[in-house]
Design an enzyme around this catalytic site. Structure first.
Site, short mmCIF file in Angstrom:
data_model
loop_
_atom_site.label_atom_id
_atom_site.label_comp_id
_atom_site.label_asym_id
_atom_site.label_seq_id
_atom_site.Cartn_x
_atom_site.Cartn_y
_atom_site.Cartn_z
N LYS A 290 121.84 70.16 48.21
CA LYS A 290 122.39 71.36 48.85
C LYS A 290 123.57 71.95 48.09
O LYS A 290 123.67 73.17 47.95
CB LYS A 290 122.81 71.04 50.28
CG LYS A 290 121.61 70.83 51.20
CD LYS A 290 122.06 70.52 52.61
CE LYS A 290 120.91 69.92 53.40
NZ LYS A 290 120.48 70.72 54.51
N GLU B 132 130.80 72.71 55.46
CA GLU B 132 130.39 74.10 55.65
C GLU B 132 131.11 74.61 56.88
O GLU B 132 131.30 73.86 57.85
CB GLU B 132 128.87 74.20 55.92
CG GLU B 132 128.04 74.43 54.70
CD GLU B 132 126.55 74.49 54.99
OE1 GLU B 132 126.16 74.88 56.11
OE2 GLU B 132 125.78 74.15 54.09
N HIS C 95 118.87 70.02 65.76
CA HIS C 95 118.85 70.76 64.49
C HIS C 95 117.49 70.75 63.83
O HIS C 95 117.37 70.95 62.62
CB HIS C 95 119.89 70.20 63.50
CG HIS C 95 121.30 70.31 64.01
ND1 HIS C 95 121.85 71.51 64.36
CD2 HIS C 95 122.23 69.37 64.22
CE1 HIS C 95 123.08 71.30 64.78
NE2 HIS C 95 123.34 70.01 64.71
N ARG D 93 108.75 73.24 48.93
CA ARG D 93 107.45 72.68 49.36
C ARG D 93 106.84 73.63 50.38
O ARG D 93 107.47 74.61 50.78
CB ARG D 93 107.67 71.32 50.00
CG ARG D 93 108.70 71.44 51.12
CD ARG D 93 108.82 70.20 51.95
NE ARG D 93 110.03 70.17 52.76
CZ ARG D 93 110.22 70.80 53.91
NH1 ARG D 93 109.26 71.55 54.43
NH2 ARG D 93 111.36 70.72 54.55
P1 ADP Z 1 118.29 70.19 57.18
O1 ADP Z 1 118.15 70.29 55.69
O2 ADP Z 1 118.65 68.82 57.66
O3 ADP Z 1 117.14 70.81 57.93
P2 ADP Z 1 119.88 72.58 57.36
O4 ADP Z 1 121.05 72.73 56.48
O5 ADP Z 1 118.62 73.30 56.95
O6 ADP Z 1 119.57 71.02 57.56
O7 ADP Z 1 120.26 72.99 58.84
C1 ADP Z 1 119.45 72.74 59.96
C2 ADP Z 1 119.97 73.49 61.17
O8 ADP Z 1 121.30 73.05 61.48
C3 ADP Z 1 120.07 74.99 60.98
O9 ADP Z 1 118.87 75.65 61.22
C4 ADP Z 1 121.15 75.34 62.00
O10 ADP Z 1 120.63 75.36 63.30
C5 ADP Z 1 122.10 74.16 61.91
N1 ADP Z 1 123.16 74.45 60.90
C6 ADP Z 1 123.18 74.02 59.61
N2 ADP Z 1 124.28 74.47 58.98
C7 ADP Z 1 124.98 75.19 59.88
C8 ADP Z 1 126.23 75.91 59.85
N3 ADP Z 1 126.97 75.96 58.74
N4 ADP Z 1 126.62 76.54 60.98
C9 ADP Z 1 125.89 76.47 62.12
N5 ADP Z 1 124.73 75.82 62.22
C10 ADP Z 1 124.26 75.18 61.12
#
Ligand code: ADP
Length: 501
Positions: free
Chosen positions: A120, A203, A238, A295
């Protein structure tokens, strides 16, 4: 630059996605090879494949993650290519590189693109350089003190996230400075055990954002196109459970700008094949790059239903050196997907694997059920408990919603607990119907949804199960079944008979 045609594919995966990929192979006249662990001996993907080879053991690291055994089987079966599906080895750059070294085409992006985009923090700095807005945050941080200083700068609340994270794991919300020490350490430990990499970063925690992602197709000739968005804000822990396209929150202008940013992101990563650029959209309709998934996504079928494109077919063509069309088909209508899990919403959505006693999937206009199971199959405890993906298409959102409501009512699945009653509540909720929802919809409405899901009778599903039991001459059970139901399904359905409409 055209490579020879692919004729035989090993699908290095299991469950619904393995079946999904093999279906396209069959459409294309390609031969398929399945792999199976001990608990998957009788799995649907094994029955579906032209050939199947054992991976002795049960745990993922002994079976679907055993690269050495997988290459051995690929050689023995004389396949041309390997499709990794999602999860397992799909985002493992070393596996993608080794596939090529062993002489098999990898149906996915180049290893280097996975490396650049898979982590990331590395992806975030690449995007920032390419002019794609990213969620405000930091590079990986060494200490909790450094994190606390950065959090002061960003402003609380912040998320501590695993640099190597995925699947909603390795994420901690920190609302105030006092919590930083504990959360920083806990997140690092969690990241190490889940991903073998303890690095974490921060973040800014966006308030009630939308998760909106763009489907990308890119070929080896340098063409990159997008196939519009998927709205994935209905999540628990999430993790997505309902997805739809188009997104209820995008304007035409925002879609255009986000689509352009997604293409720029894929180009910056040197991307080839099908991929997804994920964004968060805040309450002022500003968008931020979240990550790129290198993917096929679980939720890819909603894009397929509105574009008419078979994304797996495109993946295979791209791996053969084929070109992506300059102007992809314009999307038509509206599509929704519900993920059907063997899990217990009443018990914090914990997996609830087991023996599937009866299974009657829904059908009729606009319905697609991408399933990996059948009645009589025992869902193993070792893997993700996704049973199927129920996907519907309608000419507009209203029709797609009616069809999804109907399909969820029709769905009969007994023997294990599922989230079907919970999904039925979401697709009838006024805020969902109006398209007014964000990533916190489920946590916010959880109690209300659970209450309703726990109490509401399931008229059509129960009636259908009863009729089936009767047809199967399982009459004693039918009577017990009906006796357990008060009031009777016929009455609560408001119709003289469950199926008479
Ligand atoms: P993963 O790779 O584990 O799926 P992501 O970074 O794609 O994690 O985030 C998954 C979910 O978590 C997002 O769709 C959102 O709902 C929540 N999320 C992630 N980062 C943030 C953020 N900075 N602020 C608010 N919600 C977040």
């Amino acid at each position: 630059m055209r490579h020879p045609k692919i004729r035989k594919i090993l699908v290095a995966n299991r469950g619904e996605i393995a079946v999904r990929i093999m279906r396209t192979c069959r459409d294309l006249g390609l031969t398929t090879v399945a792999l199976f662990s001990d608990p998957d001996r009788d799995a649907l993907h094994v029955r579906y494949a032209d050939e199947a080879y054992p991976l002795p053991g049960a745990a993922p690291q002994d079976t679907y993650l055993r690269e050495d055994r997988i290459f051995e089987i690929a050689r023995q079966a004389r396949v041309d290519a390997i499709h990794p599906g999602y999860g397992f080895l799909s985002e493992n750059a070393a596996f993608a590189a080794a596939s090529l070294e062993h002489g098999f085409r990898f149906i996915g992006p180049p290893a280097e693109a996975i490396r650049r985009l898979g982590e990331k923090t590395r992806a975030r700095s690449l995007m920032a350089e390419a002019g794609v807005p990213v969620v405000p945050g930091t590079p990986p941080l060494e200490t909790a003190a450094a994190a606390a200083a950065e959090a002061d700068r960003l402003g609380y609340p912040v998320l501590v996230k695993a640099a190597a994270g995925g699947g909603g794991k390795g994420m901690r919300l920190v609302s105030k400075a006092e919590e930083m020490d504990g959360s920083f350490a806990a997140c690092g430990r969690e990241a190490l055990s889940a991903f073998g990499d303890s690095r974490v970063y921060l973040e800014k925690y966006l308030k009630d954002p939308h998760h909106v992602e763009f489907q990308i197709l890119a070929d080896v000739h340098g063409r990159v196109v997008h196939l519009n968005e998927r709205e994935c804000s209905i999540q628990r822990r999430h993790q997505k459970i309902i997805e739809e396209t188009p997104s209820p929150v995008l304007t035409r202008d925002l879609r255009r700008r986000m689509g352009e940013a997604a293409v720029r992101a894929a180009r910056a990563g040197g991307y080839v094949n099908a991929g997804t650029v994920e964004f968060l959209v805040d309450d002022e309709r500003r968008f931020y790059f979240l990550e790129m998934n290198t993917r096929l996504q679980v939720e890819h079928p909603v894009t397929e239903l509105v574009t008419g494109i078979d994304l797996v077919e495109r993946q295979i063509r791209i791996a053969e050196g084929g070109a992506v069309e300059e102007t992809p088909p314009s999307p038509r209508g509206h599509a929704l997907e519900c993920r059907i899990y063997a899990e217990d919403p009443q018990n914090d959505f914990l997996p609830s694997p087991g023996y599937i006693k009866r299974l009657v999937p829904p059908g009729g206009p606009g319905i697609r059920d991408d399933s990996g199971v059948y009645a009589g199959f025992r869902i193993p405890t070792e893997y993700d408990p996704l049973i199927s993906k129920l996907v519907v298409w309608g000419e507009n959102r209203k029709q797609a919603l009616s069809r999804m409501q109907r399909a969820l009512e029709e769905y009969v699945l007994t023997g294990v607990r599922t989230n079907i009653p919970f999904l039925r509540q979401i697709v009838r909720h006024p805020e969902f119907l109006q398209g007014r929802y964000d990533t916190h919809f489920v946590p916010r409405r959880r109690e209300e949804l659970l209450r309703e899901a726990g109490h509401r009778p399931e008229p059509l599903a129960l009636a259908a199960a009863a009729v089936l039991a009767w047809l199967a001459e399982d009459r004693g059970e039918t009577i017990q079944f009906l006796a357990r139901m008060a009031p009777s399904p016929w009455k609560t359905s408001g119709r003289p008979g469950g199926f008479e409409r």
